[in-house]
Design a protein around this motif. Structure first.
Motif, PDB file in Angstrom:
ATOM      1  N   GLU A 119      40.311  35.328  34.981  1.00 33.50           N
ATOM      2  CA  GLU A 119      40.496  33.748  34.341  1.00 33.50           C
ATOM      3  C   GLU A 119      39.462  33.684  32.627  1.00 33.50           C
ATOM      4  O   GLU A 119      39.976  33.612  31.588  1.00 33.50           O
ATOM      5  N   LEU A 120      38.807  34.994  33.243  1.00 35.31           N
ATOM      6  CA  LEU A 120      37.425  34.392  31.599  1.00 35.31           C
ATOM      7  C   LEU A 120      38.502  35.342  30.195  1.00 35.31           C
ATOM      8  O   LEU A 120      38.134  35.407  29.240  1.00 35.31           O
ATOM      9  N   VAL A 167      31.531  34.143  32.231  1.00 31.76           N
ATOM     10  CA  VAL A 167      31.340  33.694  33.424  1.00 31.76           C
ATOM     11  C   VAL A 167      30.326  33.613  33.908  1.00 31.76           C
ATOM     12  O   VAL A 167      29.243  35.016  33.931  1.00 31.76           O
ATOM     13  N   SER A 199      42.100  36.084  30.158  1.00 27.86           N
ATOM     14  CA  SER A 199      42.652  34.802  29.450  1.00 27.86           C
ATOM     15  C   SER A 199      42.717  33.722  28.923  1.00 27.86           C
ATOM     16  O   SER A 199      43.234  32.895  28.538  1.00 27.86           O
ATOM     17  N   SER A 200      41.471  33.445  29.225  1.00 27.05           N
ATOM     18  CA  SER A 200      40.886  32.707  27.927  1.00 27.05           C
ATOM     19  C   SER A 200      40.485  32.649  26.400  1.00 27.05           C
ATOM     20  O   SER A 200      39.778  32.220  26.258  1.00 27.05           O
ATOM     21  N   SER A 201      41.596  33.849  26.294  1.00 28.39           N
ATOM     22  CA  SER A 201      40.963  34.240  24.391  1.00 28.39           C
ATOM     23  C   SER A 201      40.804  33.004  23.681  1.00 28.39           C
ATOM     24  O   SER A 201      42.601  32.272  23.775  1.00 28.39           O
ATOM     25  N   LYS A 230      32.477  34.479  25.231  1.00 22.99           N
ATOM     26  CA  LYS A 230      33.164  33.206  26.653  1.00 22.99           C
ATOM     27  C   LYS A 230      32.110  33.699  27.607  1.00 22.99           C
ATOM     28  O   LYS A 230      31.742  34.728  27.628  1.00 22.99           O
ATOM     29  N   LYS A 265      37.258  35.773  38.631  1.00 16.47           N
ATOM     30  CA  LYS A 265      36.201  35.131  37.620  1.00 16.47           C
ATOM     31  C   LYS A 265      36.551  35.871  36.240  1.00 16.47           C
ATOM     32  O   LYS A 265      36.394  35.154  35.458  1.00 16.47           O
TER      33      LYS A 265
END
Length: 147
Positions: A141-142, A125, A144-146, A123, A138
């Motif tokens: 968030e990146l 950003v 934690s979006s595992s 992923k 940012k």
């Protein structure tokens, strides 16, 4: 009687006390070592600007395999990413010494962050033109979006 470099362990038929070979005095057989435990919970430490209390200074998710940060060494659009890197790289690596945190600098490169997770999931950003605080948000968030 079994012996190692730290302590003498009695056999079930032996009635001798467990002895710590480093200090000599008998130990309580229930206690395996002499660690001191503070019975009172510690108060939270005051906020330190160099090490913010956020997800980046704690251990990353186990699914995270690599973090890459691409930025320009001199470009104004990458200034926030550079500032973020200067202030947060050390605490991030201290909290996550086994996770590769790669920094790729190239002239004219837009600021971006990539996270590679288990099973090849990647992923990213965009960080171009963001402030250091926004970059931190940012990237948090990146990560934690595992997957």
């Amino acid at each position: 009687m079994l012996t190692n470099s730290r302590a003498v362990f009695p056999s079930p038929s032996d009635s001798t006390a467990l002895v710590d070979t480093r200090t000599g005095p008998p130990m309580d057989p229930i206690v395996s070592d002499h660690r001191l435990v503070d019975p009172q919970p510690t108060a939270p430490r005051p906020h330190d600007a160099s090490m913010s209390a956020n997800a980046l200074t704690r251990a990353f998710p186990k699914a995270l395999k690599e973090v890459r940060l691409h930025l320009c060494q001199t470009g104004q659009a990458s200034a926030g990413a550079r500032k973020f890197l200067e202030s947060n790289y050390k605490p991030i690596k201290q909290s996550n010494p086994d996770v590769p945190f790669l920094v790729r600098e190239a002239s004219g490169t837009p600021a971006r962050a990539f996270a590679r997770f288990e099973r090849g999931v990647e992923k990213r950003v965009e960080l171009d033109g963001l402030s250091s605080a926004d970059v931190e948000k940012k990237i948090g968030e990146l990560l934690s979006s595992s997957a």
